[in-house]
Design an enzyme around this catalytic site. Structure first.
Site, mmCIF file in Angstrom:
data_model
loop_
_atom_site.group_PDB
_atom_site.id
_atom_site.type_symbol
_atom_site.label_atom_id
_atom_site.label_comp_id
_atom_site.label_asym_id
_atom_site.label_seq_id
_atom_site.Cartn_x
_atom_site.Cartn_y
_atom_site.Cartn_z
ATOM 1 N N GLU A 1 0.810 -1.217 0.000
ATOM 2 C CA GLU A 1 0.000 0.000 0.000
ATOM 3 C C GLU A 1 0.844 1.268 0.000
ATOM 4 O O GLU A 1 0.467 2.279 -0.614
ATOM 5 C CB GLU A 1 -0.948 -0.003 1.206
ATOM 6 C CG GLU A 1 -2.043 -1.040 1.138
ATOM 7 C CD GLU A 1 -1.590 -2.444 1.535
ATOM 8 O OE1 GLU A 1 -2.421 -3.378 1.459
ATOM 9 O OE2 GLU A 1 -0.409 -2.608 1.915
ATOM 10 N N ASP B 1 -14.718 -10.567 9.427
ATOM 11 C CA ASP B 1 -13.259 -10.417 9.300
ATOM 12 C C ASP B 1 -12.612 -10.011 10.619
ATOM 13 O O ASP B 1 -11.407 -10.179 10.812
ATOM 14 C CB ASP B 1 -12.914 -9.380 8.220
ATOM 15 C CG ASP B 1 -13.171 -9.910 6.820
ATOM 16 O OD1 ASP B 1 -13.557 -11.091 6.703
ATOM 17 O OD2 ASP B 1 -12.992 -9.157 5.855
ATOM 18 N N ARG C 1 -18.539 -2.305 3.151
ATOM 19 C CA ARG C 1 -18.664 -3.641 2.580
ATOM 20 C C ARG C 1 -20.125 -4.062 2.441
ATOM 21 O O ARG C 1 -20.521 -4.659 1.434
ATOM 22 C CB ARG C 1 -17.943 -4.649 3.483
ATOM 23 C CG ARG C 1 -18.119 -6.094 3.068
ATOM 24 C CD ARG C 1 -17.576 -7.027 4.131
ATOM 25 N NE ARG C 1 -17.582 -8.423 3.696
ATOM 26 C CZ ARG C 1 -17.219 -9.444 4.476
ATOM 27 N NH1 ARG C 1 -16.825 -9.220 5.708
ATOM 28 N NH2 ARG C 1 -17.243 -10.667 4.011
#
Length: 315
Positions: free
Chosen positions: A58, A117, A167
């Site tokens: 990143e 997650d 999400r």
């Protein structure tokens, strides 16, 4: 207001990128090995010569984007919020923010609605991180319509922008004829007289659900949608608080240095009244379904309703 249609703002982002790619050949897109999840894969399929996968790097992605922006391109870079803002913070601060380059950081999978997650991926600090960078615009859209407008506004703006995306599919609440997105301006969703509810992102929907419950108890709540957290719309906040005298902020983010802190900065200086901040209280998230976590942390409509009632009872 739509009661049924739900769209994840990450989907809105991917689809709008494709539209913008057709309109402006200078737009390029980068991702960090998560294109399928962030929906930048849609742009990659449509314009493969303008899409670049940086891999799980990143910081590199941010640095390359800075170079592309310095060369006249308009780079959109994406990853999960935890990695886009956390892992690449130094490069965003020094290589993008410091020279005020025209890079758009659009991070998906923010907040506790990342769900199963778990804490490692549920970024609750991204707004705080990006808000602290001088000159960085910070936006957090509430739904599909607002997300599309925010992405377009970012593309038209000259300078660094951070957009927070989710999400989970969320209700489309802005499908009304009078809806107007204006960069840097809040939206008066509902007029009220007893308390001001200031919300951002998916919390706008929770505020609307809570307001309906409060109405049945004879409490008139005013709702303000703050899609642009930085720069924040001081005018709409002050006008409302001078009417109600009470403010409650709500965000799917830490209560430290997020929307609530931004609102307090304005209220404390310009028209001091008591402000209650609702969000995640200085803790990490945990694994679970998005709906279960919103309920546990009392950020769903019922949870907001109960917290507003408790706050008003204290006054």
């Amino acid at each position: 207001m739509s009661e049924k249609k739900k769209v994840a703002t990450r989907d809105s982002y991917g689809q709008t990128l494709v539209e913008l790619g057709a309109e402006n050949k200078d737009i390029v897109v980068m991702d960090a090995d998560l294109a399928a999840a962030t929906k930048t894969a849609l742009f990659a399929k449509a314009y493969p010569d303008r899409f670049f996968d940086a891999g799980i790097a990143e910081g590199n992605m941010a640095g390359i984007a800075a170079g592309l922006a310095a060369s006249g391109k308009i780079p959109f870079i994406s990853s999960f919020a935890m990695f886009a803002t956390g892992r690449a913070y130094e490069q965003i601060r020094n290589s993008i923010g410091y020279p005020q380059l025209n890079v758009k950081i659009c991070a998906s999978h923010a907040g506790i609605t990342v769900g199963e997650d778990g804490a490692s991926h549920q970024c609750l600090e991204d707004i705080a991180l990006m808000r602290s960078i001088p000159g960085m615009v910070v936006m957090c859209p509430a739904d599909d319509i607002e997300a599309r407008a925010a992405v377009r506004a970012a593309a038209a703006y000259e300078g660094p922008v951070y957009i927070r995306l989710g999400r989970s599919a969320v209700p489309v609440i802005n499908d009304r004829p009078d809806y107007k997105f204006e960069w840097g301006k809040g939206i008066l969703v509902k007029e009220g007289t007893d308390v001001t509810l200031v919300a951002t992102g998916i919390m706008v929907n929770s505020a609307m659900e809570a307001a309906e419950m409060l109405e049945k108890d004879g409490i008139s709540a005013e709702i303000i949608d703050i899609h642009t957290i930085k720069p924040i719309d001081e005018e709409i906040l002050l006008k409302s608080v001078k009417k109600t005298g009470k403010v409650i902020t709500m965000e799917e983010h830490s209560t430290i240095n997020g929307l609530g802190s931004a609102v307090c900065d304005v209220i404390c200086e310009k028209y001091p009244v008591r402000v209650k901040k609702l969000g995640i209280e200085d803790i990490y998230g945990e694994s679970g379904s998005a709906a279960a976590l919103m309920e546990k942390y009392r950020l769903d409509g019922k949870g907001i309703y109960e917290q507003v009632k408790a706050y008003l009872a204290e006054l």
